[in-house]
Design an enzyme around this catalytic site. Sequence first.
Site, PDB file in Angstrom:
ATOM      1  N   TYR A  95       0.805  -1.216   0.000  1.00  0.00           N
ATOM      2  CA  TYR A  95       0.000   0.000   0.000  1.00  0.00           C
ATOM      3  C   TYR A  95       0.843   1.274   0.000  1.00  0.00           C
ATOM      4  CZ  TYR A  95      -4.580  -2.114   0.045  1.00  0.00           C
ATOM      5  OH  TYR A  95      -5.721  -2.790  -0.334  1.00  0.00           O
ATOM      6  N   PHE A 155     -19.377  -8.439 -12.130  1.00  0.00           N
ATOM      7  CA  PHE A 155     -18.499  -8.004 -13.210  1.00  0.00           C
ATOM      8  C   PHE A 155     -17.369  -9.009 -13.381  1.00  0.00           C
ATOM      9  CE2 PHE A 155     -20.383  -3.826 -12.539  1.00  0.00           C
ATOM     10  CZ  PHE A 155     -20.371  -3.290 -13.816  1.00  0.00           C
ATOM     11  N   GLU A 198      -9.021  -6.428   4.455  1.00  0.00           N
ATOM     12  CA  GLU A 198      -8.345  -7.556   3.818  1.00  0.00           C
ATOM     13  C   GLU A 198      -7.729  -8.500   4.842  1.00  0.00           C
ATOM     14  OE1 GLU A 198      -5.752  -5.669   0.961  1.00  0.00           O
ATOM     15  OE2 GLU A 198      -7.478  -4.639   0.076  1.00  0.00           O
ATOM     16  N   THR A 216     -21.559 -19.171 -15.839  1.00  0.00           N
ATOM     17  CA  THR A 216     -20.793 -19.971 -14.879  1.00  0.00           C
ATOM     18  C   THR A 216     -21.200 -19.778 -13.421  1.00  0.00           C
ATOM     19  OG1 THR A 216     -19.016 -18.331 -15.092  1.00  0.00           O
ATOM     20  CG2 THR A 216     -18.800 -20.350 -16.357  1.00  0.00           C
ATOM     21  N   GLY A 275     -13.973  -8.721 -14.155  1.00  0.00           N
ATOM     22  CA  GLY A 275     -12.970  -7.684 -14.288  1.00  0.00           C
ATOM     23  C   GLY A 275     -13.280  -6.537 -13.344  1.00  0.00           C
ATOM     24  N   PRO A 276     -12.588  -5.383 -13.511  1.00  0.00           N
ATOM     25  CA  PRO A 276     -12.817  -4.247 -12.634  1.00  0.00           C
ATOM     26  C   PRO A 276     -14.266  -3.792 -12.666  1.00  0.00           C
ATOM     27  CG  PRO A 276     -10.834  -3.926 -13.928  1.00  0.00           C
ATOM     28  CD  PRO A 276     -11.520  -5.136 -14.495  1.00  0.00           C
TER      29      PRO A 276
END
Length: 402
Positions: free
Chosen positions: A94, A391, A136, A277, A393-394
């Site tokens: 970070y 999504f 996290e 999926t 991806g981002p």
Amino acid sequence: MDTKTIEIIKSTVPVLESKGEEITIAFYKHMLGTNPELKNVFNQTNQKRLTQPRALAQMVLQAAKHIDHLEALLPSVKLVAEKHRSLGIKPEQYPIVGENLLWAIKHVLKDAATDEIIQAWAEAYGQIADVFISIENGLRDEVMEKGGWEDFAPFKVSDIKQESSIIKSFYLKPESGQPLPLHQPGQYISVRVRIPGSEYFQIRQYSLSDVPNEDYLRISVKREEGGDQYPEGLVSNYLHDQIKPGDTLEVSAPAGEFTLQSSERPIVFISAGIGQTPLMSMTKKVIKENPKRHITWIHSAKDADKLAFKEELTKLKEKAPQLKIHIALSQDTNKYEDIKRYGRIDSEWLEKLIESKDADFYFCGPTTFMSQIYNILIGWNVPESQINYEFFGPKGDLAIKD
């Protein structure tokens, strides 16, 4: 943060609205140039397509707008934190991100980025980074408590099944031989590979496509065509062409917030292409645990050769009469008997198929497709709490702009 710092951050909102993407493009280019080891983590295709810089630009902008009540961003932060945990992002990375983000702000805005502005953003970034690190760390602890693993673990490819002309399923069993913790239907894993001739690891995230079990994980991978400018097919083609049963892949523990919500309302699944999926896993889970719950699944594919899971879909319908499946194909190939429509999914057809709009909606597919579905549902006044999507991806924005 004190009132003065908050005022300074909020004063940068207009420039972030006009220059945010330029800043984040410069940020990634500079950071990955000076810290090339981070190319082992960041998806280079997303860099070339600018999806990652655009997503970050939106997050920085929203942080500036909500700097006085950052708790409003927690849902979005949790989604990103899940991806970071799955990718193996570490707390010590970070400060590198912060240093390069401040450099990019100064580089793009030049003299307009005064020392006062840089100092305010340094303080703001520090607090935002602390939030990410805390979430996290909590996710990592939660994974370990449930019997998962940190970072990546070796999994043996026990079987490969051709699901369609462009989709293969890979069955993955832990080399440790230990039972797997049950994932949530709709979650994904990260797969890390080093392709021969490549200097860096490549990481891609794939939805788990089978019902949670203690024996194996299954991902179903679409072969991306790619090209010289946007080589999105780098990993998928490697998996399709090079990986065989008995090979080993490095896999992260399951992650993701796109999961079944607690409800007894009817379910409507809407998907296009490889968006099938995560919904396969969800459908099997619902049928297993709540066989009377009504499910409508509407799926679009280019043609019958590209339609995956034909055998599984047939068996599911036989097993669960409350499951209604409607298939739309863009091209008429007359190779699959259960086609209900030739052409794209639209609002008029959806209204004919959906018995009640008081349902839980889950959808997944290309971004343009998801934007269409999202805005149809909003137009029907479906509550946001009953709209769920994923999504690949981002994360982007699905709402139509005025």
